[in-house]
Design an enzyme around this catalytic site. Structure first.
Site, PDB file in Angstrom:
ATOM      1  N   ASP A  27      60.712 -35.176 145.857  1.00  0.00           N
ATOM      2  CA  ASP A  27      61.100 -34.596 147.147  1.00  0.00           C
ATOM      3  C   ASP A  27      62.595 -34.785 147.387  1.00  0.00           C
ATOM      4  OD1 ASP A  27      60.721 -33.284 149.507  1.00  0.00           O
ATOM      5  OD2 ASP A  27      59.815 -34.977 150.560  1.00  0.00           O
ATOM      6  N   GLY A  28      63.185 -33.820 148.076  1.00  0.00           N
ATOM      7  CA  GLY A  28      64.579 -33.967 148.516  1.00  0.00           C
ATOM      8  C   GLY A  28      65.555 -32.983 147.904  1.00  0.00           C
ATOM      9  N   ASN A  29      65.063 -32.018 147.115  1.00  0.00           N
ATOM     10  CA  ASN A  29      65.970 -31.036 146.509  1.00  0.00           C
ATOM     11  C   ASN A  29      66.723 -30.244 147.581  1.00  0.00           C
ATOM     12  OD1 ASN A  29      64.840 -31.795 144.101  1.00  0.00           O
ATOM     13  ND2 ASN A  29      63.683 -29.911 143.780  1.00  0.00           N
ATOM     14  N   TRP A  63      69.364 -32.317 149.304  1.00  0.00           N
ATOM     15  CA  TRP A  63      70.461 -32.573 148.360  1.00  0.00           C
ATOM     16  C   TRP A  63      71.421 -31.383 148.358  1.00  0.00           C
ATOM     17  CZ3 TRP A  63      72.583 -30.444 143.963  1.00  0.00           C
ATOM     18  CH2 TRP A  63      73.321 -31.296 143.121  1.00  0.00           C
ATOM     19  N   GLU A  81      50.416 -25.700 149.114  1.00  0.00           N
ATOM     20  CA  GLU A  81      51.051 -25.332 150.389  1.00  0.00           C
ATOM     21  C   GLU A  81      52.434 -24.707 150.192  1.00  0.00           C
ATOM     22  OE1 GLU A  81      49.717 -28.470 149.793  1.00  0.00           O
ATOM     23  OE2 GLU A  81      47.843 -27.949 150.801  1.00  0.00           O
ATOM     24  N   ASN A  82      53.078 -24.987 149.026  1.00  0.00           N
ATOM     25  CA  ASN A  82      54.427 -24.449 148.802  1.00  0.00           C
ATOM     26  C   ASN A  82      54.458 -22.918 148.710  1.00  0.00           C
ATOM     27  OD1 ASN A  82      55.575 -27.213 146.704  1.00  0.00           O
ATOM     28  ND2 ASN A  82      55.832 -26.876 148.896  1.00  0.00           N
ATOM     29  N   TRP A  83      53.283 -22.285 148.498  1.00  0.00           N
ATOM     30  CA  TRP A  83      53.260 -20.814 148.491  1.00  0.00           C
ATOM     31  C   TRP A  83      53.720 -20.264 149.836  1.00  0.00           C
ATOM     32  CZ3 TRP A  83      53.251 -18.460 144.087  1.00  0.00           C
ATOM     33  CH2 TRP A  83      52.516 -18.937 143.002  1.00  0.00           C
ATOM     34  N   ARG A 130      56.299 -21.126 151.520  1.00  0.00           N
ATOM     35  CA  ARG A 130      57.758 -21.154 151.693  1.00  0.00           C
ATOM     36  C   ARG A 130      58.324 -19.732 151.662  1.00  0.00           C
ATOM     37  NH1 ARG A 130      60.591 -26.565 149.305  1.00  0.00           N
ATOM     38  NH2 ARG A 130      59.116 -27.987 150.275  1.00  0.00           N
ATOM     39  N   SER A 188      50.825 -36.433 150.812  1.00  0.00           N
ATOM     40  CA  SER A 188      50.937 -34.966 150.868  1.00  0.00           C
ATOM     41  C   SER A 188      49.992 -34.232 149.926  1.00  0.00           C
ATOM     42  CB  SER A 188      52.387 -34.537 150.586  1.00  0.00           C
ATOM     43  OG  SER A 188      53.241 -35.034 151.580  1.00  0.00           O
ATOM     44  N   GLU A 238      49.690 -48.260 142.772  1.00  0.00           N
ATOM     45  CA  GLU A 238      50.772 -48.887 143.526  1.00  0.00           C
ATOM     46  C   GLU A 238      51.706 -47.794 144.047  1.00  0.00           C
ATOM     47  OE1 GLU A 238      51.052 -52.086 144.342  1.00  0.00           O
ATOM     48  OE2 GLU A 238      49.138 -52.406 143.322  1.00  0.00           O
TER      49      GLU A 238
HETATM   50  C1  FPP Z   1      60.632 -30.763 146.927  1.00  0.00           C
HETATM   51  O1  FPP Z   1      61.909 -30.733 147.498  1.00  0.00           O
HETATM   52  C2  FPP Z   1      60.661 -30.118 145.624  1.00  0.00           C
HETATM   53  C3  FPP Z   1      59.971 -28.997 145.293  1.00  0.00           C
HETATM   54  C4  FPP Z   1      59.077 -28.292 146.237  1.00  0.00           C
HETATM   55  C5  FPP Z   1      60.081 -28.383 143.958  1.00  0.00           C
HETATM   56  C6  FPP Z   1      60.168 -29.342 142.813  1.00  0.00           C
HETATM   57  C7  FPP Z   1      60.814 -28.670 141.678  1.00  0.00           C
HETATM   58  C8  FPP Z   1      61.676 -29.252 140.828  1.00  0.00           C
HETATM   59  C9  FPP Z   1      61.982 -30.693 140.863  1.00  0.00           C
HETATM   60  C10 FPP Z   1      62.407 -28.484 139.816  1.00  0.00           C
HETATM   61  C11 FPP Z   1      61.592 -27.737 138.829  1.00  0.00           C
HETATM   62  C12 FPP Z   1      60.534 -28.516 138.156  1.00  0.00           C
HETATM   63  C13 FPP Z   1      60.120 -28.263 136.915  1.00  0.00           C
HETATM   64  C14 FPP Z   1      58.928 -29.001 136.381  1.00  0.00           C
HETATM   65  C15 FPP Z   1      60.797 -27.298 136.053  1.00  0.00           C
HETATM   66  P1  FPP Z   1      62.117 -29.956 148.863  1.00  0.00           P
HETATM   67  O2  FPP Z   1      62.525 -28.568 148.551  1.00  0.00           O
HETATM   68  O3  FPP Z   1      60.896 -30.076 149.715  1.00  0.00           O
HETATM   69  O4  FPP Z   1      63.323 -30.766 149.477  1.00  0.00           O
HETATM   70  P2  FPP Z   1      63.582 -31.111 151.013  1.00  0.00           P
HETATM   71  O5  FPP Z   1      62.433 -31.975 151.480  1.00  0.00           O
HETATM   72  O6  FPP Z   1      64.874 -31.848 150.985  1.00  0.00           O
HETATM   73  O7  FPP Z   1      63.661 -29.799 151.732  1.00  0.00           O
END
Ligand code: FPP
Length: 252
Positions: free
Chosen positions: A22-24, A27, A69-71, A73, A198, A209
Site C-alpha cells: 500500500d502507498g503507491n 508516494w 474491490e480495486n475494479w 477505481r 482489507s 504475525e
Molecule cells: C496500493 O497502493 C497498490 C495497488 C492497488 C497496486 C499494487 C501494484 C503494484 C505494487 C505494482 C504492480 C505489481 C505487480 C505484481 C507487477 P494505493 O494505490 O492504494 O496507494 P495509496 O493508498 O497511497 O493511494
C-alpha cells in the site's frame, strides 16, 4: 498447512510472507506525479522484494497486487495497472523462471481481459515445476471470494456424492484454497500506514504475525524487509498454546 510447518526456532525465519503493498498513490502525490507513476515505482519495489526473499531463502511470497474491490477505481487507473501488469509479465517471467520461481495468480481470473488471463496462465505453466520459491500474485482477489469458492467446491463434492457434510473439517476446507500446498503465511506485512487486513487472506492469516509499517510501498527496500524479518524473529508464536507447549512443539 499446519503448525508443524512453522519455521524452526533457531533461525526464526518465515517460510511464507504475505504483503499488502500500500502507498503507491501517496508516494506519487508527494512528488506531484500521477498515481500511475507510483504504481511503476511499486513494480520496481516488487522486484527488490523478490530479490531479497530469494536471497533470504523464503519459500513463498504472496503479494496483494489488485483486490476484487480495486475494479471500482477510476478506469484510467485500472487500465494503467493492467498495462503495467502486462509489461511486467512480459519482462519478468523469463527471469523468474531462470531463478527457479514458481509463479501463480490467485483471484477471479475471468474478470481480466483475455490477453492478460492468457499471459497469467502462460507464466504459470512455464514456471509450474520450479521450487526455489513460489510467488503468488493476488489479482482480482478477495479473502471472502476465496472462502466462497472453497464453500462452493465443497458443496459440489457433496452434490456429487464424494463427500458427506459431516466429513467437512478444517483440513478439507483448507484443501480447497489455491494456496493449499503451501505453509500458511508466517509473516504478514502491510506498508503505507493503515492497520487493516482489507479482505486479504482471511482464512490463512489466523495465526500469522502481523507487521505494519508507515513506509510507502515504493520505498520498501531490502533494509525495510530486513527490519520486518528481525521483528518477526523476536515474536513469540504460541498458536493458542501455553509458552511451554509452544516451545516444545517448535523444538519437536
Ligand atoms: C496500493 O497502493 C497498490 C495497488 C492497488 C497496486 C499494487 C501494484 C503494484 C505494487 C505494482 C504492480 C505489481 C505487480 C505484481 C507487477 P494505493 O494505490 O492504494 O496507494 P495509496 O493508498 O497511497 O493511494
Amino acid at each position: 498447512m499446519n503448525h508443524s510447518d512453522q519455521p524452526d526456532s533457531s533461525s526464526r525465519r518465515p517460510r511464507h510472507i504475505a504483503i499488502i503493498m500500500d502507498g503507491n498513490g501517496r508516494w506519487a502525490k508527494a512528488r506531484f506525479r500521477p498515481r500511475s507513476i507510483g504504481h511503476h515505482a511499486g513494480a520496481r519495489a516488487v522486484s527488490t522484494c523478490i530479490d531479497t526473499c530469494l536471497a533470504e531463502g523464503i519459500e513463498a511470497l504472496t503479494l496483494f497486487a489488485f483486490s476484487s474491490e480495486n475494479w471500482q477505481r477510476p478506469s484510467e487507473e485500472v487500465g494503467a495497472l493492467m498495462q503495467l501488469l502486462l509489461r511486467t509479465l512480459d519482462r519478468e517471467v523469463g527471469e523468474l523462471h531462470r531463478r527457479g520461481v514458481r509463479l501463480r495468480f490467485i483471484g477471479e481470473r475471468s474478470a481480466f481481459a483475455p490477453e492478460i488471463a492468457y499471459r497469467m496462465t502462460q507464466g504459470e505453466l512455464l514456471t509450474a515445476d520450479n521450487r526455489i520459491m513460489t510467488l503468488n500474485v493476488a489479482m482480482g482477489y478477495g479473502g471472502r471470494w476465496d472462502i466462497t469458492h472453497a464453500a462452493r467446491a465443497l458443496a459440489q463434492d457433496v452434490a456429487d456424492g464424494i463427500l458427506r457434510p459431516e466429513q467437512i473439517d478444517e483440513a478439507r476446507v483448507a484443501a480447497k484454497f489455491p494456496l493449499h500446498d503451501l505453509p500458511e503465511p508466517d509473516l504478514f506485512i502491510r506498508t503505507g500506514g493503515e492497520r487493516r487486513i482489507s479482505n486479504f487472506l482471511l482464512w490463512h492469516l489466523a495465526y500469522t504475525e502481523l507487521y505494519f509499517t508507515d513506509i510507502l510501498w515504493p520505498d520498501f527496500d531490502a533494509a525495510a524487509l530486513h527490519l520486518a524479518l528481525a521483528e518477526f524473529g523476536r515474536r513469540d508464536r504460541r498458536f493458542g498454546m501455553t509458552p511451554e507447549q509452544a516451545h516444545a512443539e517448535l523444538k519437536g
